[in-house]
Structure formats: C-alpha cells, structure tokens
Design a protein around this motif. Structure first.
Motif: not given
Length: 289
Positions: A4-10, A33-35
C-alpha cells in the motif's frame, strides 16, 4: 504479500516468491517511491488438494529429438489441484447429486473399485461434472453455454477464469503440476528412468531384428521393467488401474501423474500452438484446427 502507498488501499504483490520457488523479491525505497507491506495467511487448499505455487517454468519436451513439443518459457499463476485422479466413489457422489439437479446426461463411467480412478469419461462429461461439484459445494460454476450454467449437452462451453468453482487444468497448469517443481527431467521423480516400482504403466517390448526366436527387448531405453505388459500387481482384470493414491507423490504432492489413466485438460488442440502461445497463463487456442 500486500502493498500500500497510504495504509488504506492494499493490493496483492503478484511476484512475491512462494514456498519452493527459490526466488527473491527486492524493493527499493526512495523519497519518491515509498511503500508499506504486510503479509496475510494464504488460503488453505481444499481437502484433497495441494497448492502449485506461481512460477515460471520450461514447458515442452526437448528429449529424444522431438519436434512436436518445442520448449518455451511459461509463467503460471498459483492454483490448487487435486492430489489424485478423481475416484469412482467421488464421481458417483457428485453424479448422483447432479442427476437430481438438472445434470441429465452425466455418464456412470467405469472404475475397477471405489478407490480407483473413474475412467471412460469424455471431455464434455468431465466439464459438466466439474460444474456439478461446484454447485453441490455452493461454489460458482466455471463453465457456461450462452451465459447459462453448462449442465447438459455437448456444446463447447466458455470458462469464467475468475469463478471459484472446479474446472479442468489448462495444459500449462497440468504440466507445471505434473513436473512437481523439477526441470529437465523425463519423469517427476527426478530420474530419467521408469519401472514398476515407480508407476502403473504398460511396458512395451519388441523383437528388435524381426527374427521370431530372438528374445524381445524393451522398446524404450529408459524402461527398467523386468517383465513386459501390464503392471504385475494390477493385471488381474481390466481396466488394469491402481488405486488413485498409489505410488510416491511428486514434489507438489500429486500422485500418478505418470501412468494409470489419461487425464483431461481444458485446452483445444492446434498444430504449432506452442510457437504462438502467450507467455503467461496460456489457456490454449480458441478452437481446434
């Protein structure tokens, strides 16, 4: 593995290595580029099934100078597959339910005993039986004809590859499963010879110079059978099958992928399909030609 990029959408990471593949996954973190990653337990196999992990393998045959099955690289997604051939007892259980629920022409098939594989089943019967088992277990059937669940007849069905019911393996899936994770081997037990201690099969012998009184020799150089003909433990009566769980399993836990009975796959047949087949999850040609 999920990312996920935002801890919401996986989203599932499809290239994450599975057990037995020996693969590695690398991910580079930068300011741009974080994840975030998390690992969730995998879905357990249904009873009597094993998981064949996602992997790339060499499909085809390069032994003995064969030209009809050129080797090529194929990637196959993970799937579950039955550890043994369908037994006569399992076939009968599903067939009985199917005949009472709209499956009007499922054949009885043959079988030496309840724990032996069902045989004398054509492709259309196998497809309809898969649908019947799916409905019996309240799963979504894979095969339809004109948008309706395929329950009777012999029209060519369409396959819903996202359905969670039972279906025939594609040729690529079957070969991947049958190899048991090995590469460059003639047989799934890892050595390039066969004998009656390893499989139930018919050993061909012949008179190599046409002289009647010359002793016969094995037709295949890799056949180590001490006697010709059917397996001596199962030659008492036709159809000469052995119980479905006989002999040692391959690396994925499958029994009798060599010998015993022929097994149906989904794919149509087409000359030279290997030359043009997709590199990922091939489903076979659109028609037979």
């Amino acid at each position: 593995l999920f990312r996920s990029d935002d801890l919401v959408d996986w989203a599932r990471v499809p290239a994450f290595p599975q057990d037995g593949t020996g693969g590695l996954m690398q991910y580079e973190f930068t300011r741009e580029r974080r994840g975030f990653f998390r690992i969730l337990p995998g879905e357990p196999p249904p009873p009597g099934f094993v998981l064949v992990p996602a992997a790339t393998f060499t499909m085809g045959d390069a032994m003995d100078g064969l030209a009809d099955a050129p080797t090529h690289t194929v990637s196959v997604s993970a799937f579950f597959i039955g550890q043994t051939e369908v037994t006569k007892a399992r076939w009968d259980l599903v067939r009985d339910w199917g005949l009472a629920n709209g499956y009007t022409d499922l054949p009885a098939g043959g079988g030496k005993a309840a724990d032996h594989p069902v045989q004398d089943i054509d492709w259309h019967a196998a497809v309809k039986w898969c649908n019947a088992r799916s409905e019996l277990e309240r799963l979504q059937p894979c095969y339809t004809v004109g948008g309706a669940v395929c329950r009777t007849g012999s029209l060519a069905p369409a396959c819903n590859w996202s359905a969670n019911g039972y279906r025939l393996p594609t040729e690529a899936e079957w070969e991947k499963a049958a190899r048991g994770g090995l590469a460059g081997r003639r047989f799934p037990w890892g050595v390039n010879v066969i004998g009656f201690a390893l499989a139930n099969y018919f050993s061909y012998w012949w008179d190599d110079d046409g002289i009647v009184f010359t002793p016969e020799v094995r037709y295949y150089h890799y056949d180590l059978a001490a006697t010709k003909g059917h397996h001596p433990d199962y030659d008492d009566a036709e159809p000469y099958t052995s119980p479905a769980g006989s002999f040692s399993a391959n690396g994925y836990g499958l029994h009798n992928v060599v010998g015993n009975v022929k097994e149906w796959c989904w794919d149509w047949y087409a000359d030279e399909y290997y030359v043009a087949s997709p590199a990922s999850d091939p489903h076979g040609p659109a028609s037979s030609f």
